[in-house]
Design a protein around this motif. Structure first.
Motif, PDB file in Angstrom:
ATOM      1  N   GLU A 161       0.831   4.945  14.472  1.00  0.00           N
ATOM      2  CA  GLU A 161       1.645   4.127  15.369  1.00  0.00           C
ATOM      3  C   GLU A 161       1.926   2.778  14.724  1.00  0.00           C
ATOM      4  OE1 GLU A 161      -0.167   3.737  19.136  1.00  0.00           O
ATOM      5  OE2 GLU A 161      -0.151   5.887  19.567  1.00  0.00           O
ATOM      6  N   ILE A 162       3.138   2.316  14.884  1.00  0.00           N
ATOM      7  CA  ILE A 162       3.521   1.037  14.297  1.00  0.00           C
ATOM      8  C   ILE A 162       2.888  -0.106  15.080  1.00  0.00           C
ATOM      9  CG2 ILE A 162       5.476  -0.492  13.804  1.00  0.00           C
ATOM     10  CD1 ILE A 162       7.165   1.971  13.386  1.00  0.00           C
ATOM     11  N   GLY A 163       2.214  -1.000  14.363  1.00  0.00           N
ATOM     12  CA  GLY A 163       1.558  -2.132  15.005  1.00  0.00           C
ATOM     13  C   GLY A 163       2.471  -3.341  15.069  1.00  0.00           C
ATOM     14  N   ASP A 164       1.869  -4.511  15.244  1.00  0.00           N
ATOM     15  CA  ASP A 164       2.654  -5.740  15.360  1.00  0.00           C
ATOM     16  C   ASP A 164       3.441  -6.039  14.082  1.00  0.00           C
ATOM     17  OD1 ASP A 164      -0.017  -7.303  17.241  1.00  0.00           O
ATOM     18  OD2 ASP A 164       1.698  -6.097  17.907  1.00  0.00           O
ATOM     19  N   ILE A 165       2.790  -5.810  12.916  1.00  0.00           N
ATOM     20  CA  ILE A 165       3.460  -6.096  11.648  1.00  0.00           C
ATOM     21  C   ILE A 165       4.539  -5.059  11.383  1.00  0.00           C
ATOM     22  CG2 ILE A 165       3.141  -6.334   9.152  1.00  0.00           C
ATOM     23  CD1 ILE A 165       0.313  -7.292   9.696  1.00  0.00           C
ATOM     24  N   GLY A 166       4.252  -3.814  11.726  1.00  0.00           N
ATOM     25  CA  GLY A 166       5.264  -2.775  11.603  1.00  0.00           C
ATOM     26  C   GLY A 166       5.377  -2.114  10.247  1.00  0.00           C
ATOM     27  N   ASN A 167       4.462  -2.435   9.319  1.00  0.00           N
ATOM     28  CA  ASN A 167       4.580  -1.834   7.994  1.00  0.00           C
ATOM     29  C   ASN A 167       3.519  -0.770   7.723  1.00  0.00           C
ATOM     30  OD1 ASN A 167       2.272  -3.326   7.687  1.00  0.00           O
ATOM     31  ND2 ASN A 167       2.854  -4.263   5.744  1.00  0.00           N
ATOM     32  N   GLU A 168       2.721  -0.445   8.756  1.00  0.00           N
ATOM     33  CA  GLU A 168       1.596   0.470   8.545  1.00  0.00           C
ATOM     34  C   GLU A 168       2.008   1.836   7.995  1.00  0.00           C
ATOM     35  OE1 GLU A 168      -2.493   1.526   8.552  1.00  0.00           O
ATOM     36  OE2 GLU A 168      -1.438  -0.381   8.627  1.00  0.00           O
ATOM     37  N   PRO A 169       3.019   2.505   8.566  1.00  0.00           N
ATOM     38  CA  PRO A 169       3.396   3.815   8.011  1.00  0.00           C
ATOM     39  C   PRO A 169       3.871   3.723   6.563  1.00  0.00           C
ATOM     40  CG  PRO A 169       4.354   3.505  10.177  1.00  0.00           C
ATOM     41  CD  PRO A 169       3.820   2.174   9.747  1.00  0.00           C
TER      42      PRO A 169
ATOM     43  N   HIS B 225       4.748  16.340  -0.568  1.00  0.00           N
ATOM     44  CA  HIS B 225       3.490  16.582   0.136  1.00  0.00           C
ATOM     45  C   HIS B 225       2.938  15.275   0.702  1.00  0.00           C
ATOM     46  CE1 HIS B 225       0.238  19.225   1.192  1.00  0.00           C
ATOM     47  NE2 HIS B 225      -0.650  18.417   0.659  1.00  0.00           N
ATOM     48  N   ALA B 226       3.084  14.190  -0.053  1.00  0.00           N
ATOM     49  CA  ALA B 226       2.626  12.877   0.415  1.00  0.00           C
ATOM     50  C   ALA B 226       3.399  12.450   1.662  1.00  0.00           C
ATOM     51  CB  ALA B 226       2.796  11.842  -0.698  1.00  0.00           C
ATOM     52  N   ILE B 227       4.683  12.768   1.700  1.00  0.00           N
ATOM     53  CA  ILE B 227       5.505  12.463   2.878  1.00  0.00           C
ATOM     54  C   ILE B 227       4.967  13.216   4.093  1.00  0.00           C
ATOM     55  CG2 ILE B 227       7.794  12.778   3.928  1.00  0.00           C
ATOM     56  CD1 ILE B 227       9.000  12.323   1.126  1.00  0.00           C
ATOM     57  N   GLU B 228       4.684  14.494   3.897  1.00  0.00           N
ATOM     58  CA  GLU B 228       4.178  15.325   4.996  1.00  0.00           C
ATOM     59  C   GLU B 228       2.840  14.808   5.516  1.00  0.00           C
ATOM     60  OE1 GLU B 228       3.957  19.314   3.621  1.00  0.00           O
ATOM     61  OE2 GLU B 228       6.097  19.461   3.171  1.00  0.00           O
ATOM     62  N   ILE B 229       1.953  14.453   4.594  1.00  0.00           N
ATOM     63  CA  ILE B 229       0.623  13.979   4.988  1.00  0.00           C
ATOM     64  C   ILE B 229       0.724  12.699   5.805  1.00  0.00           C
ATOM     65  CG2 ILE B 229      -1.575  13.062   4.138  1.00  0.00           C
ATOM     66  CD1 ILE B 229      -1.175  14.846   1.668  1.00  0.00           C
ATOM     67  N   THR B 230       1.540  11.760   5.335  1.00  0.00           N
ATOM     68  CA  THR B 230       1.679  10.477   6.030  1.00  0.00           C
ATOM     69  C   THR B 230       2.232  10.678   7.434  1.00  0.00           C
ATOM     70  OG1 THR B 230       2.199   9.484   3.875  1.00  0.00           O
ATOM     71  CG2 THR B 230       2.537   8.119   5.818  1.00  0.00           C
ATOM     72  N   ILE B 231       3.229  11.534   7.551  1.00  0.00           N
ATOM     73  CA  ILE B 231       3.837  11.786   8.860  1.00  0.00           C
ATOM     74  C   ILE B 231       2.858  12.517   9.775  1.00  0.00           C
ATOM     75  CG2 ILE B 231       5.660  13.062  10.063  1.00  0.00           C
ATOM     76  CD1 ILE B 231       7.475  12.417   7.663  1.00  0.00           C
TER      77      ILE B 231
ATOM     78  N   SER C 125      -7.315  16.304  -3.895  1.00  0.00           N
ATOM     79  CA  SER C 125      -7.738  17.636  -3.462  1.00  0.00           C
ATOM     80  C   SER C 125      -6.542  18.460  -2.997  1.00  0.00           C
ATOM     81  CB  SER C 125      -8.772  17.531  -2.339  1.00  0.00           C
ATOM     82  OG  SER C 125      -8.236  16.830  -1.231  1.00  0.00           O
ATOM     83  N   LYS C 126      -5.618  17.817  -2.280  1.00  0.00           N
ATOM     84  CA  LYS C 126      -4.428  18.520  -1.801  1.00  0.00           C
ATOM     85  C   LYS C 126      -3.484  18.837  -2.959  1.00  0.00           C
ATOM     86  CE  LYS C 126      -4.677  16.282   2.731  1.00  0.00           C
ATOM     87  NZ  LYS C 126      -5.074  17.468   3.495  1.00  0.00           N
ATOM     88  N   ILE C 127      -3.356  17.882  -3.871  1.00  0.00           N
ATOM     89  CA  ILE C 127      -2.496  18.092  -5.035  1.00  0.00           C
ATOM     90  C   ILE C 127      -3.046  19.229  -5.893  1.00  0.00           C
ATOM     91  CG2 ILE C 127      -1.667  17.056  -7.189  1.00  0.00           C
ATOM     92  CD1 ILE C 127      -1.702  14.343  -5.719  1.00  0.00           C
TER      93      ILE C 127
END
Length: 242
Positions: free
Chosen positions: A42-50, A31-37, A116-118
């Motif tokens: 969008e990936i920023g300059d650092i690229g680790n946001e997702p 479920h956490a995977i689904e929520i994040t996606i 709440s989702k869990i």
């Protein structure tokens, strides 16, 4: 103290498809995977946001101190495979290095509370009706009561937040009617109000789920009552004869 029912304990012993955690925990990670996606970050300059956000959602489910990054590799791979942005910028081993750095160095200081989702996922998996929820005659009301019960288990000794809008979505009804459902659960002594918010605050009221509603007693049928009365008369006669 709220105790898990036997069916919940039994499910907790079953391993999920990856064989890493129990079925319930792996379902929460999925479920956490689904929520994040779904956030479509969008990936920023650092690229680790997702990846960082994924870690934020994971932390309330599985504490980093007890689960090093390498144990989560199958889930990171699934996250990578489903995230188009990451696949377009990185190879998997690069994403795993990013995840390893964030997770094992405990860089997430403010996890995203998806309790709440869990809680709703767990509520929908409940099959047995708890004694204190027997009074819930319709499934939407039972779903809300189960949700509050599961949410309290996640929050432990802290109060839970339940708004009429949230309750309305859970029950599939108008928020104004859902407010009455919350009040009903409170009157039945399953919820205890901790803090009432003023409408101007635009915040949900705080409650504790205490689960003190009386179990529904089985009604004695008219025939059963007559049989019981007759037995009492017979017993009295026998005692007099003795």
């Amino acid at each position: 103290m709220i105790m898990s029912n036997p069916s919940e304990k039994k499910n907790a012993l079953k391993k999920g498809s990856y064989g890493v955690f129990d079925v319930a925990t792996e379902a929460e990670i999925e479920h956490a995977i689904e929520i994040t996606i779904d956030e479509n970050v969008e990936i920023g300059d650092i690229g680790n946001e997702p990846v960082f956000r994924f870690c934020q959602y994971l932390k309330p489910i599985i504490p980093p101190a007890e689960n090093p990054a390498d144990t989560l590799e199958p889930f990171v791979k699934e996250f990578f495979d489903q995230h188009e942005g990451l696949r377009g910028h990185y190879k998997f081993f690069e994403v795993m290095l990013i995840f390893d750095d964030i997770w094992d160095n405990d860089k997430v200081k403010h996890p995203k509370m998806v309790y709440s989702k869990i809680a709703l996922v767990r509520a929908d998996k409940q099959t047995a009706i708890r004694p204190e929820a027997q009074w819930c005659k319709d499934s939407p009301l039972l779903r809300l009561d189960n949700y509050c019960y599961q949410l309290q288990k996640l929050w432990g000794k802290h109060p839970i937040f339940v708004s009429q809008y949230q309750a309305g979505k859970i029950m599939g009804i108008d928020a104004r009617i859902a407010r009455r459902a919350i009040d009903k659960i409170e009157r039945m002594k399953n919820l205890k109000r901790h803090k009432k918010r003023h409408p101007s605050e635009r915040l949900a009221n705080e409650y504790f789920y205490i689960g003190q509603a009386e179990p529904v007693k089985k009604l004695t049928t008219q025939t059963g009552a007559k049989e019981k009365t007759q037995k009492m008369i017979d017993d009295l006669k026998h005692s007099e004869e003795g």
